[in-house]
Design an enzyme around this catalytic site. Structure first.
Site, short mmCIF file in Angstrom:
data_model
loop_
_atom_site.label_atom_id
_atom_site.label_comp_id
_atom_site.label_asym_id
_atom_site.label_seq_id
_atom_site.Cartn_x
_atom_site.Cartn_y
_atom_site.Cartn_z
N GLY A 96 -8.39 -6.10 1.82
CA GLY A 96 -7.17 -6.98 2.57
C GLY A 96 -5.75 -6.61 2.01
N GLY B 151 -3.05 -7.80 2.56
CA GLY B 151 -1.92 -8.79 2.42
C GLY B 151 -1.10 -9.15 1.21
N PHE B 152 -0.61 -10.23 1.18
CA PHE B 152 0.32 -10.48 -0.19
C PHE B 152 -0.71 -10.22 -1.55
CE2 PHE B 152 3.17 -12.29 2.78
CZ PHE B 152 4.49 -11.64 2.32
N VAL C 175 -14.32 -4.88 7.30
CA VAL C 175 -15.52 -5.32 6.39
C VAL C 175 -16.31 -6.56 7.06
CG1 VAL C 175 -16.17 -6.37 4.15
CG2 VAL C 175 -14.32 -4.61 4.14
N GLU D 138 9.85 -23.77 11.93
CA GLU D 138 10.44 -22.74 12.11
C GLU D 138 10.71 -21.92 13.37
OE1 GLU D 138 10.58 -21.15 7.53
OE2 GLU D 138 8.92 -20.29 8.84
N ASP E 293 -5.10 -16.73 0.20
CA ASP E 293 -5.60 -17.82 1.11
C ASP E 293 -6.97 -18.19 1.30
OD1 ASP E 293 -2.91 -17.95 1.88
OD2 ASP E 293 -3.05 -17.66 4.03
N ALA F 210 2.58 -17.48 0.16
CA ALA F 210 2.73 -15.89 -0.41
C ALA F 210 2.98 -16.11 -1.85
CB ALA F 210 3.72 -15.28 0.28
#
Ligand SMILES: Cc1cc2nc3c(=O)[nH]c(=O)nc-3n(C[C@H](O)[C@H](O)[C@H](O)COP(=O)(O)OP(=O)(O)OC[C@H]3O[C@@H](n4cnc5c(N)ncnc54)[C@H](O)[C@@H]3O)c2cc1C
Length: 441
Positions: free
Chosen positions: A15, A17-18, A83, A174, A304, A319
């Site tokens: 991953g 991501g962050f 994966v 948002e 997450d 994040a």
């Protein structure tokens, strides 16, 4: 995929991501051989995804190729692979390509969408969790306006111009704010013959308030701002069923709408089950205080996907949590490699922000959330923080120019329908077009 020096121990991070990216950054330059594996070759800056879906930013402005991030780091490499299996005894990951061996493993697979068992929600609503979904939603919204401008049927036109957003957490707020601004700003100029007073953005929330993570006065501010932007907020509204052309509510009300955006729930990632990881609360993988999976010590899970029990329950799926956990897992692996014991993770909450649209945002800081901002100040802070967090100077500059253009000229730069909407299995009726290439939409 390349080889790694035999004497080096290999850390595999799944991953980018962050959580994964920040773990890799913390391991860059170390004595360990680091391999990042992701099914996409880029990192997505998810906090600005809603702006891609609202035709404000180009997809490429919120994404950055992983290989580009680590170009100068000799010990960090990348593999494009999905994966789908894990053998902890053989210390091997199964992928859609070759198996990948590891000495240390960090799982950072992100999250999935929780539809809370609502009938038809997965099939008929748009998600907002990946770049692909953001682009699909933008294309669909723009297509709705094109179709509405062609149809002579007032009911069909109303359904095409009704946009339902489910879930009034930060993402739902948002997006509905940005969508209302898009419709009543640039699109009202693009479609002068379309009566846009009938266009509706409806934000549905099952709870009695919006913006759950924020204090009451900021929720109230957000609610007022959304109302002034023309968003219809319905609190206590439970979705019973989603169909291709309608949303059915628990109270019997039915909204005819060709667009439903689902931002209501987050849960653990779909891949966790395939990897044989036990699911804890919210489908997330329970980890101990050092971020190792409770059922598989030696394997770290962060961001997450991880369920880390703090004093007030699990940590939020945000994040900063992911970045801090990524760094902490990397530090623990360095400690293990040096023969030292792991350290417990502690989350430092530096505040939470959400924007409601042009010059309107909420921000809360401090230990008990006692430092609060709204309006232009909060919005300017939000812009600055998000700009600084974006990866790549070119992206920052491009986003800054886009925002400035939007602010001064009330324009949105990205109103293109690319690719043209194709059959999506959404079972839509009333398709128009040439019989030989008719698409069901
Ligand atoms: C629309 C939206 C708006 C948000 N806004 C904010 C905000 O304003 N502020 C904030 O703090 N947080 C926000 N968040 C939450 C924040 O983005 C997440 O908390 C953060 O991205 C979590 O990081 P992560 O590394 O755990 O997961 P992600 O960033 O989701 O990364 C997961 C990575 O794993 C990869 N992956 C998944 N499965 C596999 C597999 N089987 N094989 C290989 N690779 C795989 C994915 O491709 C992805 O790159 C928002 C989220 C969304 C969706």
């Amino acid at each position: 995929m390349g080889t790694h020096a035999d004497e080096q121990q290999r850390v595999v991070i799944v991953g980018a991501g962050f959580a994964g990216l920040w773990a890799a950054k913390a391991l860059a330059g170390s004595a360990l051989d680091v391999l990042i594996v992701d099914k996409r070759n880029y990192h997505t800056f998810l906090p600005l995804l809603y702006q891609v879906a609202a035709a404000e930013l180009e997809p490429g402005q919120i994404a950055y190729p992983v290989r580009g991030v680590f170009r100068r780091q000799a010990n960090v490499r990348f593999a494009l692979a999905e994966v789908c299996g894990l053998d902890p005894l053989r210390r091997t990951l199964g992928t859609d390509g070759p198996d990948i061996p590891y000495d240390y493993l960090i799982l950072a697979l992100g999250s999935g969408t929780n539809y809370f068992g609502v009938e038809g929600a997965a099939e008929h609503s748009f998600g907002l969790k990946t770049l692909e979904e953001g682009i699909a939603l933008r294309n669909h919204i723009m297509s709705c306006f094109e179709k509405a401008s062609l149809t002579g049927d007032p009911a069909a036109q109303r359904a095409l111009l009704t946009f339902v957003v489910v879930g009034a957490g930060p993402t739902g707020v948002e997006y509905s704010g940005a969508l209302a601004e898009l419709i009543h700003g640039p699109l009202s100029k693009d479609y002068p013959l379309l009566n846009l007073s009938q266009a509706r953005v409806v934000l549905l929330e099952a709870a009695s308030h919006i913006l759950s993570p924020f204090p009451v006065e900021l929720r109230r501010y957000g609610l007022g701002k959304l109302g002034r932007k023309g968003v219809e907020v319905r609190l206590g509204a439970q979705v019973l069923r989603v169909e291709a052309d309608a949303v059915h509510l628990q109270d019997g009300d039915v909204l005819a709408a060709r667009t439903v955006v689902w931002t209501a729930g987050v849960r653990g990632p779909d891949a966790a089950g395939k990897l044989g990881l036990a699911a804890g609360p919210g489908g997330r993988v329970p980890v101990d205080e050092t971020l190792q999976c409770r059922e598989h010590p030696g394997i770290f899970a962060v961001g997450d996907m991880a369920w880390f029990e703090g004093p007030g329950g699990g940590l939020p799926q945000l994040a900063p949590v992911a970045m801090q956990q990524g760094r902490a897992a990397a530090a623990n692996i360095k400690r293990l490699h040096a023969g030292k014991p792991c350290k417990a993770f502690r989350y430092r909450d530096r505040g939470t922000m959400a924007t409601i649209g042009r010059a309107a945002a909420v921000a809360v800081f401090g230990r008990n959330g006692q430092v609060r901002f709204t309006g232009f100040t909060a919005w300017a802070m939000w812009l600055f923080v998000h700009l600084m967090m974006l990866i790549g100077f070119r992206n920052r500059l491009a986003v800054f120019i886009n925002w400035a253009w939007d602010y001064f000229f009330f324009e949105r730069a990205v109103r293109l329908i690319i690719p043209q909407e194709r059959k999506r299995g959404r079972g839509r009726s009333g398709a128009v077009g040439c019989p030989e290439n008719r698409t069901e939409q």
